[in-house]
Design a protein around this motif. Structure first.
Motif, PDB file in Angstrom:
ATOM      1  N   LEU A   1      19.928  43.884 -21.831  1.00 18.63           N
ATOM      2  CA  LEU A   1      20.847  44.032 -20.699  1.00 18.63           C
ATOM      3  C   LEU A   1      21.554  45.385 -20.722  1.00 18.63           C
ATOM      4  O   LEU A   1      21.731  46.013 -19.673  1.00 18.63           O
ATOM      5  N   LEU A   2      21.960  45.847 -21.903  1.00 15.14           N
ATOM      6  CA  LEU A   2      22.581  47.169 -22.008  1.00 15.14           C
ATOM      7  C   LEU A   2      21.611  48.261 -21.584  1.00 15.14           C
ATOM      8  O   LEU A   2      21.981  49.208 -20.887  1.00 15.14           O
TER       9      LEU A   2
ATOM     10  N   CYS B   1      21.168  48.046 -17.710  1.00 10.06           N
ATOM     11  CA  CYS B   1      22.375  48.538 -17.029  1.00 10.06           C
ATOM     12  C   CYS B   1      22.534  50.043 -17.200  1.00 10.06           C
ATOM     13  O   CYS B   1      22.951  50.742 -16.276  1.00 10.06           O
TER      14      CYS B   1
ATOM     15  N   LEU C   1      20.246  51.701 -14.730  1.00  9.72           N
ATOM     16  CA  LEU C   1      20.773  51.613 -13.368  1.00  9.72           C
ATOM     17  C   LEU C   1      21.933  52.584 -13.152  1.00  9.72           C
ATOM     18  O   LEU C   1      22.013  53.250 -12.113  1.00  9.72           O
ATOM     19  N   PHE C   2      22.828  52.668 -14.123  1.00  9.81           N
ATOM     20  CA  PHE C   2      23.949  53.596 -14.008  1.00  9.81           C
ATOM     21  C   PHE C   2      23.459  55.036 -13.975  1.00  9.81           C
ATOM     22  O   PHE C   2      23.963  55.859 -13.204  1.00  9.81           O
TER      23      PHE C   2
ATOM     24  N   GLY D   1      25.809  55.792 -18.171  1.00 12.15           N
ATOM     25  CA  GLY D   1      24.481  55.186 -18.224  1.00 12.15           C
ATOM     26  C   GLY D   1      23.684  55.618 -19.434  1.00 12.15           C
ATOM     27  O   GLY D   1      23.018  54.802 -20.084  1.00 12.15           O
TER      28      GLY D   1
ATOM     29  N   LEU E   1      25.157  53.800 -22.431  1.00  9.95           N
ATOM     30  CA  LEU E   1      24.744  52.392 -22.466  1.00  9.95           C
ATOM     31  C   LEU E   1      23.283  52.259 -22.897  1.00  9.95           C
ATOM     32  O   LEU E   1      22.938  51.351 -23.663  1.00  9.95           O
ATOM     33  N   SER E   2      22.434  53.151 -22.425  1.00  7.14           N
ATOM     34  CA  SER E   2      21.029  53.107 -22.828  1.00  7.14           C
ATOM     35  C   SER E   2      20.879  53.372 -24.317  1.00  7.14           C
ATOM     36  O   SER E   2      20.079  52.721 -25.004  1.00  7.14           O
TER      37      SER E   2
END
Length: 79
Positions: free
Chosen positions: A21-22, A25, A28-29, A59, A62-63
Motif C-alpha cells: 500500500l505504501l 500510494c 500515485l503521489f 511520493g 513513501l515509495s
C-alpha cells in the motif's frame, strides 16, 4: 495467528500489505505531483508548482518506505 477458516496467517502478512500500500500510494503521489508540476506549462491559472514538487517528494519518500518494508518482509520469510 489463526483466522476463522483454519488457515494460518503468517506474522509478516500485515507488514507485506502495508509495504504494498505504501508503494502504490507513493507512486500515485509521485505521478500526481508530476502532473501538477507539468500542468503549469500549459495553463494560465495558478501554477501548482510548489504543491506538485511537495507531492513528488512525499511520493518518493513513501515509495522508498514501501521498498524498505518489502525488504524487511523478504528477510523475515527466510527464517
Amino acid at each position: 495467528m489463526n483466522n476463522s477458516a483454519g488457515r494460518t496467517l503468517r506474522s509478516s502478512t500485515p507488514l507485506a500489505i502495508t509495504a504494498l500500500l505504501l508503494y502504490i500510494c507513493g507512486g500515485l503521489f509521485t505521478f500526481g505531483g508530476l502532473f501538477l508540476s507539468v500542468r503549469r506549462w500549459f495553463t494560465l491559472g495558478p501554477s501548482g508548482l510548489s504543491a506538485g514538487i511537495f507531492l513528488m517528494v512525499v511520493g518518493i519518500l513513501l515509495s522508498m518506505m514501501g521498498v524498505l518494508f518489502m525488504r524487511i518482509v523478504r528477510n523475515r520469510g527466510r527464517r
